[in-house]
Design an enzyme around this catalytic site. Structure first.
Site, PDB file in Angstrom:
ATOM      1  N   ASP A   1      23.587  58.961 -24.162  1.00 23.91           N
ATOM      2  CA  ASP A   1      24.068  59.488 -22.896  1.00 23.91           C
ATOM      3  C   ASP A   1      23.630  58.542 -21.771  1.00 23.91           C
ATOM      4  O   ASP A   1      22.500  58.059 -21.770  1.00 23.91           O
ATOM      5  CB  ASP A   1      23.449  60.881 -22.700  1.00 23.91           C
ATOM      6  CG  ASP A   1      24.012  61.604 -21.500  1.00 23.91           C
ATOM      7  OD1 ASP A   1      25.223  61.890 -21.517  1.00 23.91           O
ATOM      8  OD2 ASP A   1      23.250  61.880 -20.561  1.00 23.91           O
TER       9      ASP A   1
ATOM     10  N   GLU B   1      27.429  55.626 -23.352  1.00 25.25           N
ATOM     11  CA  GLU B   1      28.163  55.586 -22.094  1.00 25.25           C
ATOM     12  C   GLU B   1      27.647  54.391 -21.296  1.00 25.25           C
ATOM     13  O   GLU B   1      26.498  54.389 -20.862  1.00 25.25           O
ATOM     14  CB  GLU B   1      27.913  56.871 -21.304  1.00 25.25           C
ATOM     15  CG  GLU B   1      28.437  58.116 -21.975  1.00 25.25           C
ATOM     16  CD  GLU B   1      28.193  59.350 -21.120  1.00 25.25           C
ATOM     17  OE1 GLU B   1      29.143  60.108 -20.901  1.00 25.25           O
ATOM     18  OE2 GLU B   1      27.050  59.552 -20.663  1.00 25.25           O
TER      19      GLU B   1
END
Ligand code: CA
Length: 668
Positions: free
Chosen positions: A347, A376
């Protein structure tokens, strides 16, 4: 989390900063990263070792249970200045007991904490538990292994939340919302169609990506009857499973054993398990386990000493400091070793530095070369970490064996995520053709792709297709069904289903690794909720009756996946191969927008087919393409697909491509 909402790329010049002057004080702290950190049990007893270089005193509190009662023993700890650790041993194996640490800084005892390395915890994760991990292994665990992955472009990711998959009454699953849900075979919808793990096998995906499954903060494990839903991007104990997904959160062994049982069941079905990991921030600031063990160290700060907040959640962690970097590396290694995890999805990965990510991938590779790491490639706010050090999408080529999500394809195919009504290439909006091509070549350098026209990216940032994860929707933002309903409002549903198929055809035929969100294959929706992180099950749970209702869509997804798995041409492994074997046909987008046509040539990547022709028509009207004469098999046409090429034959020439549809042809 949050991620896609904030994927905008801010030019580095706007963010140029150095690490804060405040954080400079931590650089010289001694570090220690032995696997005996915090707790180890052997024949000589139980050993505690807490890293806290600046504490004045430290102690361990021992408890009979994980939640109530006073400490039955308090053990003062001894300091080792060389390693910055505090230690104490107890001459017995304390299996079944619980503990917390406490440190004294400047005369004040801070609140109790289970530490940062609790591998088992009591209910709600407030106390760490001492358990014998050998007692948590399911039958056959020693031989358990995930699927072997030759190339990361062979992976097909299915992103899922435990509750989404099983909570709806139509799932036919008994252990609703639990790890054990995916151990149940033979479950069906009311219409008798496969659900759960059988459904995953039937669909053909290679890996599930489970949303955060470490112990997170937001669900009260003592009140599970409330059925509180959360995605889980609020980490509490990074190295223990979440209690609400177990059948008994008060039994520290249950969550460990049941998560392993889920992993084993998926492995037995030939499916790998990727964990969503959120090392970039903690659920709380001063009360976090990081702050209660080594105040100041693990988080980044601004020059004034306040928490910096690149996560948009109140803080960010400091992977650029050695003890935190090692923590991330060792924590992922632990999950790979103890739980046989097959991949990690980071993340807000760009909060971490590229050096940390490279170490993560290199160390995991030693444990299992099939482990797939991606993340990400953006932050959710500015960070004191210099942009050139961040694990950004744009810096992916500075990393090895790490992939990033391509927001290029995502926004270009279905319309921008910030504007529900915005359409994209697959829904009739012109002007996205070049950005779709960036996705098709997995953001690698290609002589026919003009990156200057790219909407999100302006240069070929991936050195290899194995650095790119392509997708059109995930848990964040409007999922595909809802996006189509909002942006195509007023059109018949059959158009939305056609555009859905086209959008995923682009994902699954593109170079790179394809990624889909659970339930899209049966047109599942979230009633238009774009940020459902704490929405109730009534929004989030998949209604499995839709499988019968949208059987044709499911069959199409299944066919797409089978096509990709059978044909390595869609899974090339080098940028050079793509530049050589993937040729776009000349189409003037200003005259014929929403039309892309290309060939995969030369038995690309060892494919049995000499040439595969892929045509996408994202326009609301039929368009014509001129296909070279030859003996072509029809693989996909007007919403139908047959991976064997059995939809008929054509000799090429002028062919009509239906509105919102893909045409795929192949010749041997
Ligand atoms: Ca929890």
């Amino acid at each position: 989390m949050a991620a896609a909402m904030l994927s905008c790329f801010v030019a580095p010049a706007l963010m140029a900063q150095t690490n804060s002057t405040y954080d400079a004080q931590f650089i010289d702290w001694p570090t220690y990263n032995g696997s005996d950190l915090e707790l180890s049990v052997d024949n000589s007893g139980t050993h505690f070792k807490l890293w806290s270089p600046k504490a004045k005193e430290a102690r361990v509190n021992l408890y009979e249970n994980g939640h109530t009662g006073k400490a039955y023993e308090v053990l003062p700890m001894k300091f080792n200045a060389a390693t910055g650790t505090w230690s104490v041993s107890f001459p017995q194996k304390l299996y079944g007991k619980f503990y917390t640490f406490q440190i004294n800084t400047d005369g004040t005892w801070l609140a109790e904490t289970p530490g940062v390395w609790a591998k088992a915890v009591g209910v709600n994760g407030n106390r760490a538990a001492i358990i014998d991990f050998s007692e948590t292994n399911p039958e056959g665990w020693a031989a358990d292994k995930g699927p072997e992955v030759k190339n990361f472009s062979d992976v097909i990711v299915y992103e899922m939340h435990h509750r989404d998959m099983s909570m709806h009454p139509s799932s036919g699953i008994a252990n609703k919302g639990k790890f054990l849900a995916l151990t149940e075979k033979g479950t069906t919808s009311p219409e008798g169609l496969k659900t759960g793990i059988d459904h995953l096998k039937q669909l053909g995906i290679t890996h599930v990506h489970i949303l955060p499954s470490y112990d997170y903060n937001s669900v009260d494990e003592m009140n599970l009857q409330d059925n509180t839903y959360n995605w889980g991007y609020d980490p509490l104990n990074y190295n223990a499973p979440e209690g609400s997904y177990s059948t008994n959160p008060s039994d520290p062994k249950a969550r460990v054993r049941e998560m392993k049982e889920m992993i084993k069941a998926l492995h037995d079905a030939g499916i790998g398990v990727i964990m969503d990991v959120v090392y970039n921030h903690t659920a709380t600031n001063d009360d976090s386990n990081f702050e209660l063990t080594a105040p100041g160290y693990y988080h980044r700060h601004r020059n004034d000493g306040s928490y910096s907040d690149a996560s948009g959640c109140g803080n960010e962690t400091a992977s650029d400091l050695q003890q935190m970097r090692d923590y991330i590396v060792n924590s992922t290694k632990y999950w790979a070793d103890e739980y046989h995890i097959d991949g990690f999805r980071f993340d807000l990965m760009a909060i971490h530095d590229t050096e940390t990510m490279n170490q993560v991938a290199a160390e995991l590779k030693k444990i299992n070369p099939s482990i797939f790491v991606y993340g990400e490639g953006w932050t959710a706010g500015d960070s004191p970490l210099q942009p050139e050090r961040r694990a950004l999408k744009e810096n992916v080529s500075k990393m090895t064996d790490i992939a990033v999500f391509s927001d290029d394809l995502r926004d270009a195919v279905k319309g921008h995520y910030t504007d529900a009504a915005d359409r994209g290439f697959a829904t009739g909006k012109p002007g996205n053709e070049e950005t779709v091509k960036i996705g098709i070549v997995a953001a690698t350098a290609h002589p026919q792709v003009d990156y200057k026209k790219g909407q999100n990216s302006k240069f070929p940032y991936a050195k290899s297709p194995e650095m790119i994860v392509n997708y059109v929707s995930c848990h964040d933002d409007l999922m595909l069904t809802d996006k189509l309903r909002k942006s195509m409002a007023g059109e018949p549903e059959e158009n939305m289903l056609a555009a859905d198929k086209l959008a995923q055809t682009i994902v699954f035929t593109s170079q790179g690794t394809p990624f889909m969100f659970a339930g899209e294959e049966i047109f599942r929706d979230k009633q238009g909720v774009h940020n459902s992180y704490k929405s109730p099950d009534s929004i989030n749970a998949i209604d499995w009756s839709k499988k019968a209702q949208y059987r044709d869509l499911f069959n199409y997804y299944q066919g797409l996946i089978a096509l990709r798995k059978a044909h390595p041409a869609f899974r090339m492994t080098t940028a050079a191969d793509i530049a050589k074997n993937l040729k776009f046909d000349k189409i003037d987008s200003s005259k014929t927008p929403n039309l892309i046509s290309y060939s995969l040539l030369n038995h690309a990547n060892g494919d049995e087919w000499e040439e595969i022709k892929v045509v996408f028509n994202g326009a609301s009207k039929a368009q014509t393409v001129d296909i070279k004469k030859g003996d072509w098999m029809i693989v996909a046409n007007d919403g139908q697909i047959d991976p064997e090429g059995g939809l008929g034959e054509t000799q090429g020439g002028k062919l009509t491509v239906a509105p919102y549809s893909a045409l795929i042809l192949a010749r041997r």
